[in-house]
Design a protein around this motif. Structure first.
Motif, PDB file in Angstrom:
ATOM      1  N   THR A 101       0.833  -1.194   0.000  1.00 17.12           N
ATOM      2  CA  THR A 101       0.000   0.000   0.000  1.00 17.12           C
ATOM      3  C   THR A 101       0.870   1.247   0.000  1.00 17.12           C
ATOM      4  N   GLN A 102       0.519   2.171  -0.876  1.00 14.59           N
ATOM      5  CA  GLN A 102       1.277   3.413  -0.948  1.00 14.59           C
ATOM      6  C   GLN A 102       0.918   4.320   0.232  1.00 14.59           C
ATOM      7  N   PRO A 103       1.900   4.996   0.822  1.00 15.19           N
ATOM      8  CA  PRO A 103       1.624   5.852   1.975  1.00 15.19           C
ATOM      9  C   PRO A 103       0.837   7.098   1.582  1.00 15.19           C
ATOM     10  N   VAL A 104       0.109   7.622   2.542  1.00 18.97           N
ATOM     11  CA  VAL A 104      -0.594   8.889   2.363  1.00 18.97           C
ATOM     12  C   VAL A 104       0.327  10.020   2.805  1.00 18.97           C
ATOM     13  N   ILE A 105       0.495  11.011   1.957  1.00 18.37           N
ATOM     14  CA  ILE A 105       1.332  12.175   2.250  1.00 18.37           C
ATOM     15  C   ILE A 105       0.416  13.335   2.622  1.00 18.37           C
ATOM     16  N   SER A 106       0.527  13.823   3.855  1.00 15.65           N
ATOM     17  CA  SER A 106      -0.226  15.003   4.285  1.00 15.65           C
ATOM     18  C   SER A 106       0.600  16.243   3.959  1.00 15.65           C
ATOM     19  N   ILE A 107       0.171  16.971   2.949  1.00 19.05           N
ATOM     20  CA  ILE A 107       0.820  18.235   2.591  1.00 19.05           C
ATOM     21  C   ILE A 107       0.070  19.352   3.301  1.00 19.05           C
ATOM     22  N   ILE A 108       0.811  20.176   4.037  1.00 15.74           N
ATOM     23  CA  ILE A 108       0.204  21.205   4.876  1.00 15.74           C
ATOM     24  C   ILE A 108       0.709  22.571   4.424  1.00 15.74           C
ATOM     25  N   THR A 109      -0.224  23.472   4.155  1.00 13.56           N
ATOM     26  CA  THR A 109       0.119  24.835   3.771  1.00 13.56           C
ATOM     27  C   THR A 109      -0.358  25.796   4.845  1.00 13.56           C
ATOM     28  N   ILE A 110       0.567  26.581   5.378  1.00 15.64           N
ATOM     29  CA  ILE A 110       0.260  27.628   6.348  1.00 15.64           C
ATOM     30  C   ILE A 110       0.205  28.957   5.600  1.00 15.64           C
ATOM     31  N   GLY A 165      -2.349  11.536   7.537  1.00 12.96           N
ATOM     32  CA  GLY A 165      -1.509  10.750   6.642  1.00 12.96           C
ATOM     33  C   GLY A 165      -0.341  10.091   7.341  1.00 12.96           C
ATOM     34  N   ASP A 166       0.422   9.332   6.557  1.00 11.51           N
ATOM     35  CA  ASP A 166       1.605   8.640   7.079  1.00 11.51           C
ATOM     36  C   ASP A 166       2.800   9.576   7.193  1.00 11.51           C
ATOM     37  N   TYR A 167       2.871  10.569   6.302  1.00 13.96           N
ATOM     38  CA  TYR A 167       3.994  11.505   6.268  1.00 13.96           C
ATOM     39  C   TYR A 167       3.484  12.937   6.301  1.00 13.96           C
ATOM     40  N   LEU A 168       4.320  13.826   6.838  1.00 13.84           N
ATOM     41  CA  LEU A 168       4.041  15.266   6.871  1.00 13.84           C
ATOM     42  C   LEU A 168       4.993  15.994   5.937  1.00 13.84           C
TER      43      LEU A 168
END
Length: 248
Positions: A2-11, A82-85
Motif C-alpha cells: 500500500t502506498q503511503p498517504v502524504i499530508s501536505i500542509i500549507t500555512i 496521513g503517514d507523512y508530513l
C-alpha cells in the motif's frame, strides 16, 4: 504494498498574492495518496476567496487566529491523518508533478526523505539552489553546521513528529527537524530537488533574532563551546555567500 498517504500542509496568513500558485502546484501532483490541508490564520485580504475557489483540491482547511507560524503548523499536525508530513507553505511549491513518485522510488518506507531546494522569486523564476547543500548522509549531528536541509524539502513520518516549540518564533523548524532526525533510523537522501522555496519569508526578514534562537537550540543540543567554535566559520561563510550572490 500500500502506498503511503502524504499530508501536505500549507500555512498562510494574508497570502492572497502567493497562495493560489501553491494550491495549483499541489493539485498538479500526479501522486494519488495526498491529503491536502490549508491552515489560515484568519486572513482579511482575499485569501479565503482563493481557498474557497479551490476547495475541490483541498482535503480540509481552517481559518482562525493563531499565535504565529509554528502554532499554525501544530494545528496542521493535529489535522493531518496521513503517514507523512510535508510542509509546503504559501508561496512555496513541490518541485515537479512527479516528485513524490520519484521520492518514494528512491527509498521505500523511509523515516525521513530529504533533498535539495530551488529558490524562486515572486514570478516563480529560479534564483539558484539553497546556500547550504544537503549532506550525502544526513544525521542530526549535521545540524551543528546550520539547517543543512530546508524545512520544505524535509518529509517525515507523522509518528516521529513532535509539536513545534512555541518559545521560538523564527527557528522552531530547525529544532523540529533536529528532533525528528534524532528519532529516525532510515533517512533517505532522495538526491532530488524536492521543493521550490519563495525567497524572503519570515526567517529572512528576521535574520538576527532567528540566528539568536538557533544559537540557543544548538547550545542545548551540542554544548556551548562546540556551538561557539562552529559559529566562527559559519559566520565567515555566510558573509562570503551574501557578498557573492547578493542574497541570504
Amino acid at each position: 504494498m500500500t502506498q503511503p498517504v502524504i499530508s501536505i500542509i500549507t500555512i498562510v496568513y494574508n497570502g492572497a498574492a502567493t497562495l493560489e500558485k501553491t494550491i495549483q502546484s499541489v493539485a498538479a501532483l500526479h501522486y494519488k495518496g495526498i491529503e491536502y490541508i490549508v491552515v489560515d490564520g484568519g486572513s482579511r485580504d482575499g485569501t479565503l476567496d482563493i481557498i474557497r475557489r479551490h476547495e475541490a483540491s483541498i482535503t480540509r482547511w481552517i481559518s482562525e487566529p493563531d499565535r504565529g507560524l509554528y502554532d499554525a503548523m501544530n494545528k496542521g499536525i493535529d489535522l493531518a491523518t496521513g503517514d507523512y508530513l510535508w510542509f509546503i507553505n504559501s508561496g512555496d511549491e513541490p518541485a515537479s508533478p512527479d516528485v513524490i513518485e520519484r521520492m518514494l522510488t528512491a527509498c521505500p518506507n523511509a523515516d525521513v526523505y530529504y533533498g535539495d531546494t530551488m529558490m524562486i522569486d515572486d514570478n516563480g523564476q529560479a534564483l539558484g539552489k539553497r546556500r547550504l547543500t544537503p549532506p550525502a548522509k544526513l544525521t542530526w549531528r549535521d545540524f551543528r553546521n546550520g539547517m543543512r536541509v530546508s524545512h520544505q524539502s524535509f518529509i517525515c513520518k507523522k509518528t516521529l513528529a513532535p509539536y513545534y516549540n512555541l518559545q521560538y518564533h523564527f527557528s522552531a523548524d530547525y529544532e523540529w527537524c533536529l528532533l525528528v532526525l534524532k528519532k529516525s533510523q532510515h533517512i533517505c537522501n532522495t538526491q532530488l530537488v524536492l521543493s521550490h522555496f519563495l525567497d524572503g519569508g519570515l526567517t529572512k526578514k528576521n535574520i538576527v533574532p532567528g540566528l539568536k534562537e538557533r544559537f540557543r537550540i544548538m547550545r542545548q543540543h551540542f554544548g556551548l563551546l562546540p556551538t561557539i567554535a562552529t559559529h566562527i566559520p559559519l559566520g565567515i561563510n555566510l558573509i562570503g555567500y551574501i557578498l557573492r550572490h547578493k542574497r541570504f
